[in-house]
Scaffold this motif. Structure first.
Motif, PDB file in Angstrom:
ATOM      1  N   VAL A 245      48.175  36.656  43.137  1.00  0.00           N
ATOM      2  CA  VAL A 245      46.475  36.325  43.230  1.00  0.00           C
ATOM      3  C   VAL A 245      46.306  35.400  44.589  1.00  0.00           C
ATOM      4  CG1 VAL A 245      44.306  35.572  42.469  1.00  0.00           C
ATOM      5  CG2 VAL A 245      45.907  36.952  40.958  1.00  0.00           C
ATOM      6  N   GLN A 246      45.536  36.014  45.292  1.00  0.00           N
ATOM      7  CA  GLN A 246      44.969  35.040  46.775  1.00  0.00           C
ATOM      8  C   GLN A 246      43.650  34.914  46.627  1.00  0.00           C
ATOM      9  OE1 GLN A 246      46.657  37.586  49.894  1.00  0.00           O
ATOM     10  NE2 GLN A 246      48.642  36.343  50.059  1.00  0.00           N
TER      11      GLN A 246
ATOM     12  N   GLY B 111      41.883  32.807  33.045  1.00  0.00           N
ATOM     13  CA  GLY B 111      43.018  32.536  32.456  1.00  0.00           C
ATOM     14  C   GLY B 111      43.663  31.197  32.906  1.00  0.00           C
ATOM     15  N   VAL B 112      43.824  31.111  34.174  1.00  0.00           N
ATOM     16  CA  VAL B 112      44.357  29.964  34.960  1.00  0.00           C
ATOM     17  C   VAL B 112      43.481  29.850  36.157  1.00  0.00           C
ATOM     18  CG1 VAL B 112      46.617  30.485  34.178  1.00  0.00           C
ATOM     19  CG2 VAL B 112      46.113  31.420  36.061  1.00  0.00           C
ATOM     20  N   TYR B 113      43.451  28.717  36.931  1.00  0.00           N
ATOM     21  CA  TYR B 113      42.966  28.591  38.161  1.00  0.00           C
ATOM     22  C   TYR B 113      43.725  29.016  39.410  1.00  0.00           C
ATOM     23  CZ  TYR B 113      38.636  26.279  37.012  1.00  0.00           C
ATOM     24  OH  TYR B 113      37.288  25.990  36.379  1.00  0.00           O
ATOM     25  N   TYR B 114      43.184  29.677  40.153  1.00  0.00           N
ATOM     26  CA  TYR B 114      43.842  30.239  41.223  1.00  0.00           C
ATOM     27  C   TYR B 114      42.943  29.448  42.459  1.00  0.00           C
ATOM     28  CZ  TYR B 114      45.928  33.796  38.473  1.00  0.00           C
ATOM     29  OH  TYR B 114      46.432  34.455  37.650  1.00  0.00           O
ATOM     30  N   TRP B 115      43.537  28.695  43.390  1.00  0.00           N
ATOM     31  CA  TRP B 115      43.134  27.956  44.283  1.00  0.00           C
ATOM     32  C   TRP B 115      43.435  28.534  45.860  1.00  0.00           C
ATOM     33  CZ3 TRP B 115      40.326  23.452  43.751  1.00  0.00           C
ATOM     34  CH2 TRP B 115      40.294  23.046  42.409  1.00  0.00           C
TER      35      TRP B 115
ATOM     36  N   ARG C 243      32.285  44.512  46.638  1.00  0.00           N
ATOM     37  CA  ARG C 243      32.727  43.311  46.809  1.00  0.00           C
ATOM     38  C   ARG C 243      32.558  42.505  45.165  1.00  0.00           C
ATOM     39  NH1 ARG C 243      31.164  40.284  52.181  1.00  0.00           N
ATOM     40  NH2 ARG C 243      33.228  39.411  51.809  1.00  0.00           N
ATOM     41  N   PRO C 244      33.295  42.914  44.358  1.00  0.00           N
ATOM     42  CA  PRO C 244      33.229  42.158  43.018  1.00  0.00           C
ATOM     43  C   PRO C 244      33.901  40.811  43.024  1.00  0.00           C
ATOM     44  CG  PRO C 244      34.994  43.670  42.912  1.00  0.00           C
ATOM     45  CD  PRO C 244      34.457  44.035  44.175  1.00  0.00           C
ATOM     46  N   ARG C 245      34.610  40.462  43.803  1.00  0.00           N
ATOM     47  CA  ARG C 245      35.496  39.255  43.611  1.00  0.00           C
ATOM     48  C   ARG C 245      34.981  38.349  44.798  1.00  0.00           C
ATOM     49  NH1 ARG C 245      41.123  41.921  42.632  1.00  0.00           N
ATOM     50  NH2 ARG C 245      40.571  43.432  40.840  1.00  0.00           N
TER      51      ARG C 245
ATOM     52  N   SER D 152      41.558  38.361  45.935  1.00  0.00           N
ATOM     53  CA  SER D 152      42.485  39.680  45.859  1.00  0.00           C
ATOM     54  C   SER D 152      43.642  39.638  45.172  1.00  0.00           C
ATOM     55  CB  SER D 152      42.499  40.227  47.357  1.00  0.00           C
ATOM     56  OG  SER D 152      43.508  38.821  47.931  1.00  0.00           O
ATOM     57  N   GLY D 153      44.058  40.749  44.815  1.00  0.00           N
ATOM     58  CA  GLY D 153      45.476  40.747  43.946  1.00  0.00           C
ATOM     59  C   GLY D 153      45.254  41.122  42.725  1.00  0.00           C
ATOM     60  N   LYS D 154      46.331  40.893  41.909  1.00  0.00           N
ATOM     61  CA  LYS D 154      46.277  41.211  40.605  1.00  0.00           C
ATOM     62  C   LYS D 154      45.489  40.537  39.658  1.00  0.00           C
ATOM     63  CE  LYS D 154      50.803  43.683  40.844  1.00  0.00           C
ATOM     64  NZ  LYS D 154      52.135  43.943  40.273  1.00  0.00           N
ATOM     65  N   ILE D 155      44.273  40.674  39.511  1.00  0.00           N
ATOM     66  CA  ILE D 155      43.414  39.755  38.609  1.00  0.00           C
ATOM     67  C   ILE D 155      42.215  40.795  38.155  1.00  0.00           C
ATOM     68  CG2 ILE D 155      42.184  39.017  40.791  1.00  0.00           C
ATOM     69  CD1 ILE D 155      41.724  36.190  39.081  1.00  0.00           C
TER      70      ILE D 155
END
Length: 117
Positions: free
Chosen positions: A2-3, A103-107, A77-79, A25-28
């Motif tokens: 995830v980015q 689930g977790v935070y992505y920064w 542009r859902p994310r 972006s990515g697997k989320i």
């Protein structure tokens, strides 16, 4: 993987406006909470704004109605989330970080905002 990518920072004069963008972006599969934080060297990172999946928003006390957090609801542009910042002050100068929670935070790496007096 995830980015999280922020953009929109820059140099603005006191009283000016900026709109920060955050793209995940990515697997989320979706984002349940969007956060914007900011950090000044030598100080703790502080919450600027939070947007939960139910639409609840939360702002730091220093915002005082000047900033608005939102998300892009268009299908393509859902994310994507935004932080509209108006009436900027020199004290708003900081690196602004987007954090997306699922689930977790992505920064993200942050975007510099500089407000000149």
């Amino acid at each position: 993987q995830v980015q999280v990518l922020e953009s929109g920072g820059g140099l603005v004069q006191t009283g000016g406006s900026l709109r920060l963008s955050c793209v995940v972006s990515g697997k989320i599969v979706g984002v349940s909470v969007w956060d914007w934080y900011r950090q000044v060297p030598g100080r703790q990172r502080e919450l600027v704004a939070r947007l939960s999946s139910g639409g609840t928003t939360e702002y730091g006390d220093f915002v005082k109605g000047r900033f608005t957090i939102s998300r892009d609801r268009s299908r393509d542009r859902p994310r994507t989330a935004y932080l509209q910042m108006n009436d900027l002050e020199p004290e708003d100068t900081a690196v602004y970080y987007c954090a997306a929670f699922r689930g977790v935070y992505y920064w993200g790496q942050g975007t510099q905002v500089t407000v000149s007096s």
